[in-house]
Design a protein around this motif. Structure first.
Motif, PDB file in Angstrom:
ATOM      1  N   LEU A 415       0.825  -1.204   0.000  1.00 53.16           N
ATOM      2  CA  LEU A 415       0.000   0.000   0.000  1.00 53.16           C
ATOM      3  C   LEU A 415       0.862   1.258   0.000  1.00 53.16           C
ATOM      4  O   LEU A 415       0.876   2.011  -0.967  1.00 53.16           O
ATOM      5  CB  LEU A 415      -0.947   0.003   1.203  1.00 53.16           C
ATOM      6  CG  LEU A 415      -1.927   1.176   1.278  1.00 53.16           C
ATOM      7  CD1 LEU A 415      -2.815   1.248   0.044  1.00 53.16           C
ATOM      8  CD2 LEU A 415      -2.772   1.093   2.551  1.00 53.16           C
ATOM      9  N   GLY A 455      -3.615   0.020  -3.481  1.00 53.33           N
ATOM     10  CA  GLY A 455      -2.579  -0.902  -3.058  1.00 53.33           C
ATOM     11  C   GLY A 455      -2.236  -1.932  -4.104  1.00 53.33           C
ATOM     12  O   GLY A 455      -3.000  -2.183  -5.044  1.00 53.33           O
ATOM     13  N   SER A 459      -2.751  -5.702  -0.565  1.00 52.97           N
ATOM     14  CA  SER A 459      -3.335  -4.427  -0.133  1.00 52.97           C
ATOM     15  C   SER A 459      -4.557  -4.054  -0.961  1.00 52.97           C
ATOM     16  O   SER A 459      -5.205  -3.054  -0.653  1.00 52.97           O
ATOM     17  CB  SER A 459      -2.285  -3.310  -0.203  1.00 52.97           C
ATOM     18  OG  SER A 459      -1.354  -3.438   0.846  1.00 52.97           O
TER      19      SER A 459
END
Length: 486
Positions: A415, A455, A459
């Motif tokens: 992320l 992300g 993520s």
């Protein structure tokens, strides 16, 4: 520390109701384990009713001129700021977030409304040249219809408008499920949205368990997009359900952000930013500094400065102006942080400061954990592998740029990353090499609404914010128009 008790019905298609099942749930204040509020709990039948009514109401809302939809969002921003202190106190009561941070979250919530109001009137379709004479190819952007939104507990106010504002700006209706721990903020925003002029049927806020309400939102016919911020486990479940119905899903599923400091960086600035980026919301943010990597030549000095900064933090009553760190949001979240730290220490990590629950005066009740620093951490330690989501910092030395990149990318998450260096060439190399959706260079977070918060890896998929985030809330229709003869 508890705020005045608030009891609220749920919002179903613009109408306040106790819900089909008549059940309620208590909302705990994590600072003192008192009662922050009580809310009605939705059922699957409520979700189906909300989606059905949203589908009918959305046609008129989608046909409403964009400038009128924008005006509603601008009014909502004004109302959020008007009631800013009340909203901030709600966030404090259900999250345990320090009041100064809560006020910042209020500002962020208003900013989302203003930003997407602007995009509503400036983001159009395209006209493309056709291969024929007297013809054009038009690519229109049209609303998806009904958006299902699932909100986490860590930023319940700002993340509500982060989903709600682009959905409404694009002409959609929205059915929103707040987190079980923190439903009060979303319901407060819903109240202001009705006052701002959101038409009946367009907005529903349905508290309840994710396994029931979240799952129902994903599988109910009529929902055309699911946008969710939360855990990897929940994201996988949502993605599976969305795949069954062949609808898009936008998922932000957490992070394990590396914070990388080279010897040429401004050390004072880097330490201050590392602490702030780790301790925001008591470490309970997906963009938090989860792993701090420091060049070996300055590792010792960095650890000394970081330790002093941690030990100077004011931990206590989140409603107090001086407080910098509040409690963990819940007992299970506290236990998880304790488990990860204990495992790291048992495996040989050096505990520099913290490492335990806080006790004594001011901490008799609530979910308190001391700001913690670990060094000499094994590469396979849970504190470097799992998302800690708490006030815990592992600091690891690295030898050179190549090792810093290898360590930073040694995760399933992707992320955020942080980089501190004054070498421009290194900035360019590192930002290209780091495997994350966003990189902060010589500055901390949070992310900004004009960017794209997305992300890589575990993520998530899709993303929020900016023009790229706004695109997710519409679908394209191509029109081949001809006004000539055959």
């Amino acid at each position: 520390m508890s705020e005045q008790i608030t009891t609220s019905p749920l919002l179903l298609a613009g109408r306040w109701t106790e819900g089909a099942g008549g059940a309620t749930v208590d909302v705990e204040n994590p600072a003192d384990e008192g009662l922050a509020g009580r809310v009605a709990v939705a059922t699957e039948a409520d979700v189906e009713s909300a989606v059905r009514e949203a589908t009918r109401a959305q046609r008129a809302w989608g046909a409403t001129p964009a400038v009128e939809r924008a005006a509603v969002l601008l009014r909502l921003a004004e109302l959020i700021e008007r009631d800013g202190e009340r909203l901030a106190r709600i966030v404090v009561s259900e999250v345990g977030k320090p009041i100064r941070e809560a006020r910042g979250e209020v500002g962020g919530a208003a900013n989302f409304c203003r930003y997407f109001a602007g995009l509503a009137t400036s983001q159009g379709g395209e006209i493309m040249p056709a291969a024929r004479r007297d013809a054009e190819v038009l690519v229109r952007r049209e609303p998806i219809g009904v958006v299902g939104a699932i909100i986490p507990w860590n930023f319940p106010l700002a993340l509500t408008t982060r989903k709600l504002a682009p959905a409404l700006a694009a002409g959609n209706a929205i059915v929103l499920k707040p987190a079980e721990l923190t439903p009060l903020s979303a319901l407060a925003i819903a109240e202001l949205a009705i006052e701002a002029g959101v038409p009946e049927g367009i907005l529903s806020v349905l508290p309840g368990p994710g396994s029931v309400i979240g799952a129902a939102i994903v599988r109910t016919p009529g929902v055309g997009l699911v946008t969710m911020t939360g855990s990897v486990r929940a994201g996988r479940s949502i993605l599976h359900g969305a795949a069954e119905r062949i609808i898009p899903a936008s998922l932000e599923l957490g992070g394990k952000a590396p914070f990388i400091v080279f010897a040429d960086a401004d050390l004072e600035q880097a330490v201050a930013s590392a602490v702030a980026t780790r301790m925001m919301n008591n470490g309970q943010a997906c963009v938090c500094n989860e792993r701090t990597y420091v060049e070996a030549s300055i590792h010792g000095e960095f650890v000394e400065r970081y330790t002093a900064a941690l030990e100077a933090l004011v931990v206590g009553d989140p409603s107090a102006e001086a407080t910098e760190v509040g409690p963990k949001v819940s007992a299970p979240e506290l236990a998880n942080v304790e488990r990860i730290v204990d495992a790291a220490v048992a495996a040989g990590a050096k505990l520099v400061t913290g490492g335990s629950r806080l006790t004594g005066a001011g901490y008799e009740r609530g979910h308190w954990y001391a700001p913690t620093l670990l060094t000499e951490v094994a590469a396979d330690s849970p504190v470097l592998r799992e998302e800690v989501f708490g006030p815990v910092t592992p600091i690891v030395a690295f030898a050179d740029e190549a090792e810093a990149v290898r360590m930073a990318n040694d995760t399933e998450f992707g992320l955020s990353s942080y980089l501190y260096t004054n070498d421009y060439g290194r900035v360019m190399r590192m930002t290209a090499a780091l495997e994350s959706g966003e990189v902060f260079v010589n500055r901390g977070g949070p992310e900004e609404v004009v960017g794209f918060h997305a992300g890589w890896g575990e993520s998530g998929l899709g993303g929020d914010d900016g023009t790229h985030g706004f695109e997710l809330y519409s679908r394209r229709k191509t029109v081949y128009a001809s006004w000539g003869g055959a």
